[in-house]
Design an enzyme around this catalytic site. Sequence first.
Site, short mmCIF file in Angstrom:
data_model
loop_
_atom_site.label_atom_id
_atom_site.label_comp_id
_atom_site.label_asym_id
_atom_site.label_seq_id
_atom_site.Cartn_x
_atom_site.Cartn_y
_atom_site.Cartn_z
N HIS A 230 5.33 13.67 2.40
CA HIS A 230 4.41 12.92 3.26
C HIS A 230 5.14 11.82 4.05
CE1 HIS A 230 0.46 10.56 3.79
NE2 HIS A 230 0.26 11.73 4.36
N LYS A 232 7.50 9.72 6.75
CA LYS A 232 7.66 9.73 8.21
C LYS A 232 8.75 8.72 8.55
CE LYS A 232 2.78 9.85 7.56
NZ LYS A 232 2.70 11.02 6.75
N ASP A 237 21.72 6.64 14.82
CA ASP A 237 23.06 6.03 14.87
C ASP A 237 23.31 5.05 13.73
OD1 ASP A 237 23.53 7.45 17.17
OD2 ASP A 237 23.10 5.78 18.52
N HIS A 408 -5.92 5.32 9.99
CA HIS A 408 -4.97 6.04 9.15
C HIS A 408 -3.91 5.09 8.60
CE1 HIS A 408 -1.72 9.18 8.47
NE2 HIS A 408 -2.76 9.76 7.89
N LYS A 410 -1.81 2.46 6.46
CA LYS A 410 -1.62 2.26 5.02
C LYS A 410 -0.84 0.96 4.84
CE LYS A 410 -0.73 6.98 5.87
NZ LYS A 410 -1.95 7.57 5.54
N ASP A 415 -1.35 -13.04 0.73
CA ASP A 415 -1.04 -14.47 0.89
C ASP A 415 -0.27 -14.81 2.16
OD1 ASP A 415 -2.33 -14.78 -1.51
OD2 ASP A 415 -0.50 -14.92 -2.70
#
Length: 490
Positions: A230, A232, A237, A408, A410, A415
């Site tokens: 899952h 991404k 470089d 979508h 996450k 604080d």
Amino acid sequence: MNFGFLGTILTILLVVGFITNVVLAFVIIFLERDRRTASSTWAWLFVLFVLPVIGFILYLFLGRTVSKKKMEKNNGDELHAFEDLVQDQIDSFDKHNYGYINDQVIKHRDLIRMLLMKQDAFLTENNKIDLFTDGHKLYEKVLEDIYNAQDYIHLEYYTFELDGLGKRILDALETKLKEGLEVKLLYDDVGSKKVRLSKFKHFRALGGEVEAFFPSKVPLINFRMNNRNHRKIIIIDGQIGYIGGFNVGDDYLGLGKLGYWRDTHTRVQGEVIDALQLRFILDWNSQSHRPQFKFDQKYFPKKIGDKGNAAIQIASSGPAFDLHQIEYGYTKMIMSAKKSIYLQSPYFIPDQSYINALKMAANSGVEVNLMIPCKPDHPFVYWATFSNAADLLDSGVNIYTYQNGFIHSKILMIDDEISSIGSANMDFRSFELNFEVNAFIYDEDIAKQLRQAFEKDIEQSKLLTKKVYDKRPLSIKFKEGLAKLISPIL
């Protein structure tokens, strides 16, 4: 018709089905007990009891665990340098010999020390971070960085669609291949189900390398469909990296049926690139049939460009890992919060200990804010999410349902000090089944940017109240109850 013969055959099939169920139950309870939570074990036993034969077939596709040995193949002694670095950092924390310039590192040393128990979660400093919440702006920058690449480009994606956006990125990669650059792409075989290796014929002819994660060995059947990559990430470089929640495809530009796509992604520069590069090499070597992808120095170059002040740990988790570092990190952050907690997740199906941590925080006077979608992209998951979120209402947690398309994102931020951004949802699938990666960021500026983005999202959200929730119809209550019952295997 010989009914006696048919009866005998049916009896044999029932006996075989019963024995198979008993054996599988034995495997789930005893042989895989160290790799499963109690809720997952009970959920699978429930499925086997209700659907004896079908349950066995479902288990073959969804229930099997992953070999740690397979995921660590081809790395040999290459990891020793990173293991030594992590051990040195652990020793420095244990001896209170920090030497770090970031105040948040010292303040949240317990969280850092815990995440260091996984060898790829070493602490990095001097990092610069750019935050993206819109897919168009993100991929404009990604394409600019790809075209400016000088040496190599590595990409790892759950979903890499070859639609408008995907083709633009592939065209850019092929342009760099013609210039002699090294380009590697690792995509998930289920997350990118419309894509096949044959689609990359021209890309490979130019020298590009592409691998599918846990590919199906049988047409239309994938026995690892429940354990997906899952992640991404992009590394360019050894100087620029990307990590977050956006996949590659037109849907993530707001062009799909769900409408506007609200997500969170980061562009990073600094020492953290080495951690992203390590993650990519480990994942590539676990899937590639080519000679080992070496930990060459060119993949870990001296960093150039503007330095930032952020400290970052890259934490990974997956079914082959002994420690669920992202879940532990989330829970530790929640338990450490003194003033406020901001959470965004499209799927909110954690275990009860996580729910209890949020309740305890709210009951202790911490302001807890949770944002979830107002519309489903997966019906059962949506109803389980809604039910779990509503469980927090009595404790005074603010629950927002995002109305402007689909959220979508996450993120977890506490604080106005530290935050986590990545691929992991707050659910059992991300914590136990999928291969995930998150950045744990010790930087007040990024934390405040995330809060400001959250507050802007509130303007396009509805506050869920106990009064409104209690008025939901019986049909919704039934959907929630069923979804919650099977949530450990969703």
